[in-house]
Design a protein around this motif. Structure first.
Motif, PDB file in Angstrom:
ATOM      1  N   TYR A 114       7.164   0.647  -5.852  1.00 22.73           N
ATOM      2  CA  TYR A 114       7.564  -0.555  -5.124  1.00 22.73           C
ATOM      3  C   TYR A 114       7.950  -0.314  -3.665  1.00 22.73           C
ATOM      4  O   TYR A 114       8.396  -1.248  -2.988  1.00 22.73           O
ATOM      5  CB  TYR A 114       8.699  -1.260  -5.875  1.00 22.73           C
ATOM      6  CG  TYR A 114       8.188  -1.989  -7.095  1.00 22.73           C
ATOM      7  CD1 TYR A 114       7.203  -2.957  -6.983  1.00 22.73           C
ATOM      8  CD2 TYR A 114       8.685  -1.695  -8.366  1.00 22.73           C
ATOM      9  CE1 TYR A 114       6.722  -3.631  -8.092  1.00 22.73           C
ATOM     10  CE2 TYR A 114       8.223  -2.373  -9.487  1.00 22.73           C
ATOM     11  CZ  TYR A 114       7.239  -3.338  -9.348  1.00 22.73           C
ATOM     12  OH  TYR A 114       6.753  -4.009 -10.446  1.00 22.73           O
ATOM     13  N   ILE A 115       7.777   0.913  -3.187  1.00 22.05           N
ATOM     14  CA  ILE A 115       7.986   1.197  -1.764  1.00 22.05           C
ATOM     15  C   ILE A 115       6.679   1.640  -1.117  1.00 22.05           C
ATOM     16  O   ILE A 115       6.208   1.041  -0.141  1.00 22.05           O
ATOM     17  CB  ILE A 115       9.076   2.268  -1.555  1.00 22.05           C
ATOM     18  CG1 ILE A 115      10.432   1.745  -2.032  1.00 22.05           C
ATOM     19  CG2 ILE A 115       9.160   2.648  -0.071  1.00 22.05           C
ATOM     20  CD1 ILE A 115      11.537   2.779  -2.015  1.00 22.05           C
ATOM     21  N   ILE A 116       6.063   2.670  -1.686  1.00 27.27           N
ATOM     22  CA  ILE A 116       4.839   3.215  -1.098  1.00 27.27           C
ATOM     23  C   ILE A 116       3.682   2.231  -1.190  1.00 27.27           C
ATOM     24  O   ILE A 116       3.010   1.941  -0.193  1.00 27.27           O
ATOM     25  CB  ILE A 116       4.452   4.546  -1.771  1.00 27.27           C
ATOM     26  CG1 ILE A 116       5.455   5.635  -1.387  1.00 27.27           C
ATOM     27  CG2 ILE A 116       3.039   4.974  -1.370  1.00 27.27           C
ATOM     28  CD1 ILE A 116       5.214   6.968  -2.073  1.00 27.27           C
ATOM     29  N   MET A 117       3.428   1.682  -2.394  1.00 28.10           N
ATOM     30  CA  MET A 117       2.235   0.857  -2.597  1.00 28.10           C
ATOM     31  C   MET A 117       2.221  -0.433  -1.752  1.00 28.10           C
ATOM     32  O   MET A 117       1.213  -0.744  -1.127  1.00 28.10           O
ATOM     33  CB  MET A 117       2.061   0.531  -4.083  1.00 28.10           C
ATOM     34  CG  MET A 117       1.635   1.726  -4.932  1.00 28.10           C
ATOM     35  SD  MET A 117       0.146   2.537  -4.302  1.00 28.10           S
ATOM     36  CE  MET A 117      -1.085   1.265  -4.566  1.00 28.10           C
ATOM     37  N   VAL A 135      -2.360  -6.616  -4.431  1.00 29.71           N
ATOM     38  CA  VAL A 135      -2.713  -5.408  -5.181  1.00 29.71           C
ATOM     39  C   VAL A 135      -1.602  -4.368  -5.051  1.00 29.71           C
ATOM     40  O   VAL A 135      -1.287  -3.648  -6.006  1.00 29.71           O
ATOM     41  CB  VAL A 135      -4.059  -4.819  -4.690  1.00 29.71           C
ATOM     42  CG1 VAL A 135      -4.284  -3.426  -5.282  1.00 29.71           C
ATOM     43  CG2 VAL A 135      -5.218  -5.729  -5.079  1.00 29.71           C
ATOM     44  N   GLY A 136      -0.986  -4.307  -3.871  1.00 29.41           N
ATOM     45  CA  GLY A 136       0.070  -3.322  -3.635  1.00 29.41           C
ATOM     46  C   GLY A 136       1.423  -3.687  -4.205  1.00 29.41           C
ATOM     47  O   GLY A 136       2.244  -2.803  -4.464  1.00 29.41           O
ATOM     48  N   THR A 137       1.678  -4.991  -4.428  1.00 30.20           N
ATOM     49  CA  THR A 137       3.019  -5.399  -4.868  1.00 30.20           C
ATOM     50  C   THR A 137       3.145  -5.625  -6.373  1.00 30.20           C
ATOM     51  O   THR A 137       4.264  -5.764  -6.875  1.00 30.20           O
ATOM     52  CB  THR A 137       3.457  -6.696  -4.153  1.00 30.20           C
ATOM     53  OG1 THR A 137       2.522  -7.736  -4.430  1.00 30.20           O
ATOM     54  CG2 THR A 137       3.562  -6.488  -2.655  1.00 30.20           C
ATOM     55  N   VAL A 138       2.021  -5.675  -7.084  1.00 30.90           N
ATOM     56  CA  VAL A 138       2.092  -5.864  -8.544  1.00 30.90           C
ATOM     57  C   VAL A 138       2.507  -4.556  -9.213  1.00 30.90           C
ATOM     58  O   VAL A 138       2.462  -3.489  -8.611  1.00 30.90           O
ATOM     59  CB  VAL A 138       0.738  -6.352  -9.117  1.00 30.90           C
ATOM     60  CG1 VAL A 138       0.427  -7.752  -8.648  1.00 30.90           C
ATOM     61  CG2 VAL A 138      -0.386  -5.390  -8.776  1.00 30.90           C
ATOM     62  N   VAL A 155      10.700  -8.294  -8.273  1.00 25.29           N
ATOM     63  CA  VAL A 155      10.316  -7.441  -7.154  1.00 25.29           C
ATOM     64  C   VAL A 155       9.002  -7.882  -6.508  1.00 25.29           C
ATOM     65  O   VAL A 155       8.891  -7.905  -5.277  1.00 25.29           O
ATOM     66  CB  VAL A 155      10.218  -5.962  -7.611  1.00 25.29           C
ATOM     67  CG1 VAL A 155       9.804  -5.070  -6.453  1.00 25.29           C
ATOM     68  CG2 VAL A 155      11.557  -5.497  -8.174  1.00 25.29           C
ATOM     69  N   THR A 156       8.005  -8.233  -7.310  1.00 25.75           N
ATOM     70  CA  THR A 156       6.696  -8.608  -6.750  1.00 25.75           C
ATOM     71  C   THR A 156       6.781  -9.820  -5.804  1.00 25.75           C
ATOM     72  O   THR A 156       6.318  -9.740  -4.664  1.00 25.75           O
ATOM     73  CB  THR A 156       5.670  -8.858  -7.873  1.00 25.75           C
ATOM     74  OG1 THR A 156       5.431  -7.630  -8.560  1.00 25.75           O
ATOM     75  CG2 THR A 156       4.347  -9.380  -7.310  1.00 25.75           C
TER      76      THR A 156
END
Length: 315
Positions: free
Chosen positions: A81-84, A108-111, A145-146
């Motif tokens: 949840y930080i890098i992606m 795509v990065g936050t799921v 979070v998403t």
């Protein structure tokens, strides 16, 4: 019979390529993979079969060990949840993507991590218990979070049904793994015999899943611009590389590094596509990055698992 399964296990990369070619030439031949019969979703059933077979190779002690040493869990979830999300945002900015594709790539990065990561981890001989734990925890956190990270990055509030996603992860991942664990607990000798056949069974199911996804998304693949293809492929390999780097920097064992890398690279792209379709209806091509990522992560992941299993992992 054992020789057949050993052959599949050894050459499943070639089998995968063969089925993908068939799927691209005759997409209708694998339509059934993404179909539903009544309330039965075939794709989810196939994933559940593989996760059940994985469960039969695990013991409760494997999961106890994971949570007794939570370093890998903390690093894996933090990276997820930080890098992606920020990797997705950076790539969208660097490649100057339009609004629709930017939304798709960021989603795509936050799921959360995808359940297919558990399958690929199994095939790559990573730590399956760690992979299942990371997938489950990232999914449990994702309802909060998403939307929050997506709001920060693209300034649009999105919403989705956390109950539906919770039930989905329980049905696809948790229940099959628990059933496999119970079978191993009650009949350990039988499960030991099964172990010789399970990698071959898992490999052929993964090949069918990838072929089905490729066939269903043939048009999106053929009509997509080169730029978005480059972004998706770059996003995937950078995630894999950063996962390896995080594992190495924190002194993890080889199987844990493999697991973190695969978990980071494998996203719940189906969810990202669904969110794009439902919450950004005016941005029609926002669904394309999720569809492409789904195809690429399964195709490339299967090959990487094959290479790791065949050449880079000491028996």
């Amino acid at each position: 019979m054992n020789l057949v399964f050993k052959f599949i296990e050894k050459y499943y990369c070639l089998i995968l390529l063969f089925l993908v070619v068939i799927a691209l030439i005759y997409p209708i031949s694998f339509n059934w993979v993404l179909n539903s019969y009544g309330n039965l979703n075939i794709l989810n059933l196939l994933l559940s079969i593989v996760l059940f077979t994985m469960g039969t190779t695990l013991k409760v002690d494997n999961f106890i060990s994971v949570f007794k040493n939570p370093k890998e869990i903390i690093i894996g979830i933090s990276s997820q949840y930080i890098i992606m999300p920020f990797l997705a945002f950076a790539l969208a900015s660097i490649f100057s993507l339009d609004a629709a594709l930017t939304v798709g790539v960021i989603l795509v990065g936050t799921v959360p991590g995808g359940t297919a990561s558990d399958v690929i981890t199994f095939l790559a001989k990573g730590d399956v218990a760690l992979s299942v734990s990371l997938t489950a925890i990232s999914t449990f956190l994702s309802p909060i979070v998403t939307p929050l990270i997506t709001l920060v990055l693209i300034g649009n509030q999105i919403a989705f049904n956390p109950v539906d996603m919770f039930l989905s992860i329980v049905q696809i991942v948790i229940v099959p793994v628990i059933l496999g664990l119970l079978l191993n607990y009650k009949f350990p000798s039988f499960c030991k015999i099964l172990e010789e056949y399970l990698p071959g069974i898992s490999a052929i199911v993964v090949c069918v899943i990838v072929a089905g996804i490729m066939g269903a998304n043939k048009q999106a693949i053929l009509t997509s611009s080169l730029v978005i293809m480059v972004v998706i492929i770059t996003q995937y390999f950078l995630a894999m590389a950063l996962g390896c780097l995080m594992g190495y920097l924190f002194g993890m064992k080889r199987e844990h590094i493999i697991t973190i890398a695969i978990e980071l690279a494998f996203q719940n792209s189906g969810l990202s596509t669904s969110l794009a379709k439902i919450h950004f209806p005016n941005l029609l091509i926002a669904t394309v990055p999720g569809a492409l990522y789904s195809v690429w992560q399964n195709f490339a992941g299967s090959i990487i698992a094959y290479l790791l299993n065949s050449y880079f992992i000491e028996e």
